[in-house]
Design an enzyme around this catalytic site. Structure first.
Site, mmCIF file in Angstrom:
data_model
loop_
_atom_site.group_PDB
_atom_site.id
_atom_site.type_symbol
_atom_site.label_atom_id
_atom_site.label_comp_id
_atom_site.label_asym_id
_atom_site.label_seq_id
_atom_site.Cartn_x
_atom_site.Cartn_y
_atom_site.Cartn_z
ATOM 1 N N HIS A 166 0.842 -1.196 0.000
ATOM 2 C CA HIS A 166 0.000 0.000 0.000
ATOM 3 C C HIS A 166 0.868 1.232 0.000
ATOM 4 C CE1 HIS A 166 -3.161 2.830 1.181
ATOM 5 N NE2 HIS A 166 -3.975 1.942 0.657
ATOM 6 N N GLU A 189 -7.876 -5.018 -0.763
ATOM 7 C CA GLU A 189 -8.418 -5.770 -1.904
ATOM 8 C C GLU A 189 -8.418 -7.281 -1.673
ATOM 9 O OE1 GLU A 189 -9.832 -3.836 -3.553
ATOM 10 O OE2 GLU A 189 -8.693 -2.210 -4.440
HETATM 11 N N1 COA Z 1 4.077 -7.607 -4.712
HETATM 12 C C1 COA Z 1 5.410 -7.670 -4.929
HETATM 13 N N2 COA Z 1 6.212 -6.604 -4.810
HETATM 14 C C2 COA Z 1 5.653 -5.433 -4.468
HETATM 15 C C3 COA Z 1 4.275 -5.318 -4.199
HETATM 16 C C4 COA Z 1 3.479 -6.460 -4.335
HETATM 17 N N3 COA Z 1 2.166 -6.422 -4.115
HETATM 18 N N4 COA Z 1 3.992 -4.047 -3.871
HETATM 19 C C5 COA Z 1 5.166 -3.371 -3.921
HETATM 20 N N5 COA Z 1 6.171 -4.216 -4.274
HETATM 21 C C6 COA Z 1 7.553 -3.872 -4.449
HETATM 22 C C7 COA Z 1 7.757 -3.072 -5.706
HETATM 23 O O1 COA Z 1 7.987 -3.888 -6.828
HETATM 24 C C8 COA Z 1 8.914 -2.191 -5.365
HETATM 25 O O2 COA Z 1 10.086 -2.925 -5.572
HETATM 26 P P1 COA Z 1 11.346 -2.230 -6.293
HETATM 27 O O3 COA Z 1 11.754 -1.155 -5.346
HETATM 28 O O4 COA Z 1 12.322 -3.338 -6.423
HETATM 29 O O5 COA Z 1 10.845 -1.700 -7.599
HETATM 30 C C9 COA Z 1 8.790 -1.981 -3.854
HETATM 31 O O6 COA Z 1 7.970 -3.049 -3.371
HETATM 32 C C10 COA Z 1 8.148 -0.673 -3.493
HETATM 33 O O7 COA Z 1 6.951 -0.543 -4.228
HETATM 34 P P2 COA Z 1 6.346 0.835 -4.746
HETATM 35 O O8 COA Z 1 5.979 0.678 -6.184
HETATM 36 O O9 COA Z 1 7.232 1.977 -4.346
HETATM 37 O O10 COA Z 1 5.065 0.965 -3.873
HETATM 38 P P3 COA Z 1 3.884 1.985 -4.114
HETATM 39 O O11 COA Z 1 3.668 2.752 -2.879
HETATM 40 O O12 COA Z 1 4.025 2.795 -5.349
HETATM 41 O O13 COA Z 1 2.778 0.913 -4.427
HETATM 42 C C11 COA Z 1 0.881 -0.359 -4.561
HETATM 43 C C12 COA Z 1 1.654 0.657 -3.700
HETATM 44 C C13 COA Z 1 -0.442 -0.644 -3.897
HETATM 45 C C14 COA Z 1 0.642 0.241 -5.946
HETATM 46 C C15 COA Z 1 1.735 -1.656 -4.678
HETATM 47 O O14 COA Z 1 2.013 -2.179 -3.409
HETATM 48 C C16 COA Z 1 1.070 -2.707 -5.574
HETATM 49 O O15 COA Z 1 1.245 -2.657 -6.793
HETATM 50 N N6 COA Z 1 0.314 -3.673 -4.988
HETATM 51 C C17 COA Z 1 -0.383 -4.661 -5.766
HETATM 52 C C18 COA Z 1 -1.661 -4.069 -6.349
HETATM 53 C C19 COA Z 1 -2.743 -3.888 -5.313
HETATM 54 O O16 COA Z 1 -2.987 -4.761 -4.473
HETATM 55 N N7 COA Z 1 -3.407 -2.738 -5.403
HETATM 56 C C20 COA Z 1 -4.477 -2.380 -4.491
HETATM 57 C C21 COA Z 1 -4.060 -1.283 -3.583
HETATM 58 S S1 COA Z 1 -5.217 -1.014 -2.269
#
Ligand code: COA
Length: 377
Positions: free
Chosen positions: A256, A314
C-alpha cells in the site's frame, strides 16, 4: 516549493484539510467521519454512513427515513442510459467503462437541482447502472429498482432479481461502509481536482471512475480472486507466490502507498468474510485464502526485506464479494458503488473551501531547438 524538491506521485504532500476520513499509515488506523472503521462498517447502513459524510453527523430516525426515501427516488435511469449500457454489454466492454459512460449521462432527465442533488443522484444511480449492465451482459432484462429496499439490498436485488439473504446484505453493507472513503487516494483526489476548476459533480464522478479503474488502485480484487481460486485448487500457496515473485510480478492484494502495516480494512473485511463463509459459503475456500495470506506475507518479507508489504483491502474484498455472489467482473464497479459516496462528499468539501489544484512539473526536455521546415526534416 523550490525546483529541486520533486514529489513524484505527490507522496506525503498535504493538499487539503478534510473532516471525512483520517488514514494513519504507520499505526494502521482508519477513522471515517469520527468513527473507527470497524465500528462504523459493522453497525451502520450505507445510507447512515453517507449521511454522516455529507452532513457531518448521524441522522435521526426520521431524517434517515427521509434520506433513504430521497435516495430511492433517484435510482431510476432513463432509456438513453439503458441504450448505452446495452451497447457496452454487447461489445463486451468492462464494467468500469460501462459505469463511466452511464455516469456521464446520469443526470439527464433530472431537474437541475445543483450540487447536493447531483451528489445524491450519482450515489443513487451507480448500483442501477452496474446492475443493468450486468443483466444486459447475461442477455437478460434489467431488474427495476425497488424503493422499499435499502441501498445495499436493492443493489443485490437488481443484480439477481431475487430477494437477497440477510447475510449477503450485511456482508455487502460492511464492505460498502468500509471502503466508502479513504483519504486523498487517487480517484478521490481526481474528483477534487475536477471540481477545483469549478466544474460539476457529475464530471468529477466520471473522472473518478476512470481513475479507480486501474489495477494499482481499484482493479486489484479481480486478480486476487484468480489467485485465491488457483491456490484453493492447487493447495500450494507457496509455489504460487514463489512463481509470481520469481517472474517479477506483483502479488495483488498486498502492499500500500500509505499503510506500512496490515490495512485496517483488511481486518474488518476478513472478519465479515469469516462470518459469511461460516454460515453461508464455502468454508474450505475461505480457509485456503487465509493460509495463502500467511504464506504471501512471509515470502514478501523475504522478497523485499526493506519494504513492509502487508495485506491490503483488496485481498478480503475479493473473498467477501465472491462469497456474497457479486460476479468477479463487477468487483471494481462495486468498489465504485461504495466510493461514490466518498467522492461526492469530497467534491462538496472541496467546493466549500476551494483552491484550484495546479501543481508544477519540472521541465527536463530540450531547450534552444531551432525550427526546421517540414520538407527539410
Ligand atoms: N508484490 C510484490 N512486490 C511489491 C508489491 C506487491 N504487491 N507491492 C510493492 N512491491 C515492491 C515493488 O515492486 C517495489 O520494488 P522495487 O523497489 O524493487 O521496484 C517496492 O515493493 C516498493 O513498491 P512501490 O511501487 O514503491 O510501492 P507503491 O507505494 O508505489 O505501491 C501499490 C503501492 C499498492 C501500488 C503496490 O504495493 C502494488 O502494486 N500492490 C499490488 C496491487 C494492489 O494490491 N493494489 C491495491 C491497492 S489497495
Amino acid at each position: 516549493m523550490s525546483d529541486t524538491e520533486l514529489n513524484r506521485g505527490l507522496e506525503g504532500v498535504t493538499v487539503a484539510e478534510t473532516r471525512l476520513s483520517r488514514v494513519d499509515g504507520e499505526a494502521g488506523e482508519l477513522v471515517i467521519g469520527g468513527f473507527p472503521v470497524a465500528e462504523l462498517a459493522t453497525r451502520a447502513s450505507y445510507e447512515e454512513t453517507l449521511h454522516l459524510l455529507l452532513e457531518d453527523r448521524l441522522p435521526s430516525a426520521t431524517e434517515l427515513a427521509a434520506f433513504r426515501a430521497d435516495l430511492a427516488d433517484r435510482r431510476i435511469v432513463g432509456d438513453e442510459v439503458h441504450a448505452v449500457l446495452g451497447r457496452a454489454a454487447a461489445e463486451d466492454r468492462p464494467a468500469m467503462d460501462a459505469l463511466r459512460m452511464g455516469a456521464a449521462a446520469a443526470n439527464l432527465g433530472t431537474d437541475a437541482g445543483g450540487d447536493e442533488a447531483d451528489a445524491r443522484r450519482i450515489v443513487a444511480v451507480f448500483p442501477t447502472i452496474v446492475a443493468a449492465y450486468w443483466r444486459y451482459r447475461q442477455g437478460r432484462e434489467p431488474v427495476a429498482p425497488r424503493s422499499d429496499l435499502g441501498h445495499t439490498a436493492n443493489y443485490l436485488h437488481m443484480l439477481t432479481g431475487e430477494q437477497p439473504s440477510e447475510a449477503a446484505v450485511r456482508g455487502l453493507e460492511t464492505y460498502l461502509n468500509t471502503v466508502i472513503d479513504h483519504g486523498l487516494n487517487a480517484s478521490t483526489f481526481t474528483a477534487r481536482a475536477v471540481v477545483s476548476t469549478e466544474s460539476d459533480l457529475v464530471s468529477a464522478a466520471t473522472a473518478a471512475v476512470g481513475s479507480l479503474k486501474g489495477p494499482l488502485h481499484g482493479g486489484a480484487p479481480g486478480p486476487v480472486l484468480d489467485a485465491l481460486r488457483e491456490v484453493h485448487e492447487s493447495g500450494d500457496p507457496e509455489g504460487y507466490v514463489r512463481a509470481k515473485l520469481d517472474a517479477g510480478e506483483r502479488l495483488m492484494g498486498f502492499g500500500h502507498r500509505v499503510y506500512r502495516v496490515r490495512d485496517p480494512r483488511a481486518a474488518v473485511l476478513s472478519t465479515a468474510a469469516e462470518r459469511f463463509y461460516d454460515t453461508a459459503g464455502d468454508a474450505d475456500f475461505f480457509a485456503a485464502a487465509k493460509a495463502y495470506e500467511e504464506v504471501a506475507v512471509d515470502l514478501l518479507a523475504e522478497h523485499k526485506p526493506d519494504r513492509k508489504l502487508a495485506t491490503n483491502v483488496e485481498f478480503y474484498t475479493a473473498a467477501l464479494l465472491h462469497g456474497i455472489g457479486v460476479p468477479q467482473p463487477l468487483f471494481t464497479a462495486t468498489f465504485a458503488v461504495a466510493r461514490a459516496g466518498g467522492w461526492m462528499a469530497h467534491a462538496l468539501e472541496q467546493k466549500s473551501n476551494n483552491r484550484l489544484v495546479r501543481p508544477v512539473g519540472r521541465y527536463v526536455g530540450e531547450t534552444g531547438r531551432s525550427w526546421t521546415p517540414v520538407d527539410e526534416r
